[in-house]
Scaffold this active site. Structure first.
Site, mmCIF file in Angstrom:
data_model
loop_
_atom_site.group_PDB
_atom_site.id
_atom_site.type_symbol
_atom_site.label_atom_id
_atom_site.label_comp_id
_atom_site.label_asym_id
_atom_site.label_seq_id
_atom_site.Cartn_x
_atom_site.Cartn_y
_atom_site.Cartn_z
ATOM 1 C CB CYS A 275 149.597 8.602 91.546
ATOM 2 S SG CYS A 275 147.835 8.735 91.470
HETATM 3 C C1 UGA Z 1 149.636 4.798 89.197
HETATM 4 C C2 UGA Z 1 149.828 3.250 89.788
HETATM 5 O O1 UGA Z 1 150.001 2.453 88.635
HETATM 6 C C3 UGA Z 1 148.805 2.781 90.380
HETATM 7 O O2 UGA Z 1 148.776 1.215 90.885
HETATM 8 C C4 UGA Z 1 148.225 3.534 91.641
HETATM 9 O O3 UGA Z 1 146.999 3.057 92.444
HETATM 10 C C5 UGA Z 1 148.049 5.008 91.248
HETATM 11 O O4 UGA Z 1 149.264 5.571 90.636
HETATM 12 C C6 UGA Z 1 147.545 5.770 92.145
HETATM 13 O O5 UGA Z 1 148.537 5.995 93.340
HETATM 14 O O6 UGA Z 1 146.603 6.342 92.310
HETATM 15 P P1 UGA Z 1 148.441 6.000 87.230
HETATM 16 O O7 UGA Z 1 149.328 7.242 87.806
HETATM 17 O O8 UGA Z 1 146.949 6.017 86.873
HETATM 18 O O9 UGA Z 1 148.500 4.755 88.372
HETATM 19 O O10 UGA Z 1 148.980 5.379 86.025
HETATM 20 P P2 UGA Z 1 150.296 4.485 85.346
HETATM 21 O O11 UGA Z 1 149.721 3.457 84.443
HETATM 22 O O12 UGA Z 1 150.879 3.912 86.655
HETATM 23 O O13 UGA Z 1 151.343 5.485 84.645
HETATM 24 C C7 UGA Z 1 151.855 6.354 85.297
HETATM 25 C C8 UGA Z 1 152.801 7.399 84.162
HETATM 26 O O14 UGA Z 1 154.219 6.105 84.018
HETATM 27 C C9 UGA Z 1 152.324 7.539 82.873
HETATM 28 O O15 UGA Z 1 152.681 8.891 82.586
HETATM 29 C C10 UGA Z 1 152.835 6.453 81.982
HETATM 30 O O16 UGA Z 1 152.958 6.859 80.601
HETATM 31 C C11 UGA Z 1 154.275 6.362 82.648
HETATM 32 N N1 UGA Z 1 154.735 5.007 82.327
HETATM 33 C C12 UGA Z 1 154.269 3.946 82.545
HETATM 34 C C13 UGA Z 1 155.894 4.905 81.371
HETATM 35 O O17 UGA Z 1 156.383 6.098 80.860
HETATM 36 N N2 UGA Z 1 156.581 3.641 81.257
HETATM 37 C C14 UGA Z 1 155.926 2.484 81.507
HETATM 38 O O18 UGA Z 1 156.536 1.484 81.269
HETATM 39 C C15 UGA Z 1 154.712 2.614 82.593
#
Ligand code: UGA
Length: 448
Positions: A275
């Site tokens: 995403c």
């Molecule tokens: C993201 C959004 O969080 C959702 O709200 C949205 O619906 C979704 O995209 C989408 O558009 O379908 P997602 O990609 O599943 O969800 O995962 P996240 O938990 O947001 O993590 C994304 C990335 O950021 C991961 O690689 C995670 O490790 C990284 N991340 C996240 C960090 O490096 N640090 C953080 O503090 C949070």
């Protein structure tokens, strides 16, 4: 299934479609799932999801057993439902812009399916689409295919999804908000009523607005979250170059400020997943088409792409040259609790390690099969963490799996050739690390 006045249908059974459909079915709503992939439909009918997501399989099996969910490749079946969700993919083109071919095709199929139906149907766009798509693209296609007037005869709404992989079911059972971008009052009221039934016992804040604003909310949400990750990673990279500075403490402190908040402040190897990168690229491309250069968003992406080099540089600080060194990569999934490796930072890190002449072994509790399809043959994939660590000159922890938190110092010591660890997720307790050479993202002792 005969036509149920309260049935819903989902066209496109990927992450968003399947998880949302399954949760709705678990709330007692008859659900018809449509997808073009015959194998997927066959497996779903047996209660087997095509990807790993906590709680999904159990919930899906129960819904299939209770005959609350049916799966078909026959798109005309959507006419049996009065609310039809479009949850097809919106892939990127090479220039980052969005390919709407699946959305158009699905809309056409839905339009033809409801053309002969005497009832009112509401069509809901849940796929992530560029602002303006529901009105400028979906509406005319739907109107032409159904030969009905959008508004009085067919409802139309945008209803973006905010679930995150790894917590999709939990997030759908209790979302922090519902966003309804309604074409007209009747569409808005119909969708609000459906959600009231689903969340009858909890009060979920609901924003009712127009379709284009709803579509923009989705992009704004992912742009903000990705910006936070690139911001904290920037601070981490600065901390790393200042003796004794520690990004973990910095994040904890700034997170106490209610204007900042504590979530999405975890420094790491950069964001991955299907995403953030795709949506940012689409938003950048859309914005440029409006003659506005979104400098901030381009920088967020650039910081993210570069973060892999920061991780590889930490291993270089420990080993000097990586040529002919064996590096064990623990974790391939883009985050824990998923088998998804799309845009995973592990892939960028492995690519750079290989370019530096290293030999790479890797292990992931769930993503090995998906990783094998994209990683070069020379990357050795191993069935457990200990065999992955065997003979390694350095280990890089890439995904924050609980299993890796449980590894003890001796697990590393007894297997590795040399006790060098790079912690890209800050999951290892530093007290455990006597006798180790330890470098971590955002930790000042990692400076040269
Ligand atoms: C993201 C959004 O969080 C959702 O709200 C949205 O619906 C979704 O995209 C989408 O558009 O379908 P997602 O990609 O599943 O969800 O995962 P996240 O938990 O947001 O993590 C994304 C990335 O950021 C991961 O690689 C995670 O490790 C990284 N991340 C996240 C960090 O490096 N640090 C953080 O503090 C949070």
């Amino acid at each position: 299934m005969r036509r149920e006045s309260d049935a819903v249908s989902f066209v496109g059974l990927g992450y968003v479609g399947l998880c949302t459909a399954t949760v709705m079915a678990s709330k007692g709503i008859k659900t018809i799932g449509v997808d073009v992939d015959e194998k997927r439909i066959e497996e779903l009918g047996k209660g087997h999801p095509p990807f790993h997501e906590p709680q999904l399989e159990q919930m899906l099996k129960a819904a299939v057993r209770k005959k609350r969910m049916e799966f078909t490749t026959d798109a005309s079946r959507v006419a049996q439902a009065n609310t039809i969700f479009l949850t097809v993919g919106t892939p990127s083109r090479d220039d980052g812009s969005m390919d709407l071919a699946y959305v158009k095709k699905a809309t056409q199929n839905v339009g033809s399916a409801i053309a002969e139906s005497p009832s009112y149907h509401l069509v809901v766009i849940k796929s992530t689409v560029i602002p303006g798509t529901t009105i400028d693209v979906v509406r005319p296609v739907l109107e032409a295919a159904s030969e009905k007037l959008i508004g009085p005869e067919v409802g139309l709404a945008s209803n973006p999804e905010f679930l995150a992989e790894g917590s999709a079911i939990k997030g759908t059972l209790q979302p922090d908000k519902i966003v309804i971008g309604a074409f007209d009052t009747k569409s808005g009221a119909t969708l609000t009523k459906l959600y009231r039934r689903i969340y009858s016992k909890i009060n979920i804040p609901t924003i009712v607005t127009d379709p284009t604003t709803a579509e923009t909310i989705k992009y704004a949400s992912n742009a903000f979250l990705a910006t936070r990750v690139s911001t904290i990673n920037t601070i981490a990279n600065i901390c790393q170059r200042v003796p004794n500075a520690d990004v973990e403490t910095v994040a904890k402190a700034i997170g106490l400020d209610p204007r900042i908040g504590r979530l999405y402040l975890k420094a790491g190897p950069g964001y991955g997943g299907s995403c953030f990168h795709k949506d940012l690229q689409a938003l950048i491309s859309f914005s440029r088409s409006l003659n506005y250069d979104p400098l901030l968003l381009a920088a967020v992406e650039k910081v993210n792409q570069r973060q892999a080099s920061e991780i590889v540089n930490l291993s270089k600080k420990l080993l000097g040259s990586l040529d002919n060194r064996r590096i064990a990569v623990l974790g391939l999934a883009f985050k824990k609790d998923t088998d998804d490796i799309r845009e995973a930072p592990s892939l960028r890190v492995i690519d750079e390690l290989l370019k530096n002449g290293a030999s790479v072994s890797a292990y992931d509790p769930m993503a090995l099969e998906n990783a094998r399809r994209v990683l070069p043959e020379k990357v050795e994939l191993l069935p457990d963490a200990i065999s992955c660590l065997k003979g390694a000159d350095c280990c890089i922890v890439m995904t924050e799996w609980d299993e890796f938190r449980r590894l003890r110092p001796n697990d590393y010591k007894s297997s590795m050739r040399a006790p060098n660890i790079v912690d890209a997720r800050r999951i290892i307790k530093r007290g455990d690390l006597n006798g180790f050479n330890y470098m971590a993202i955002g930790l000042g002792t990692s400076s040269p």
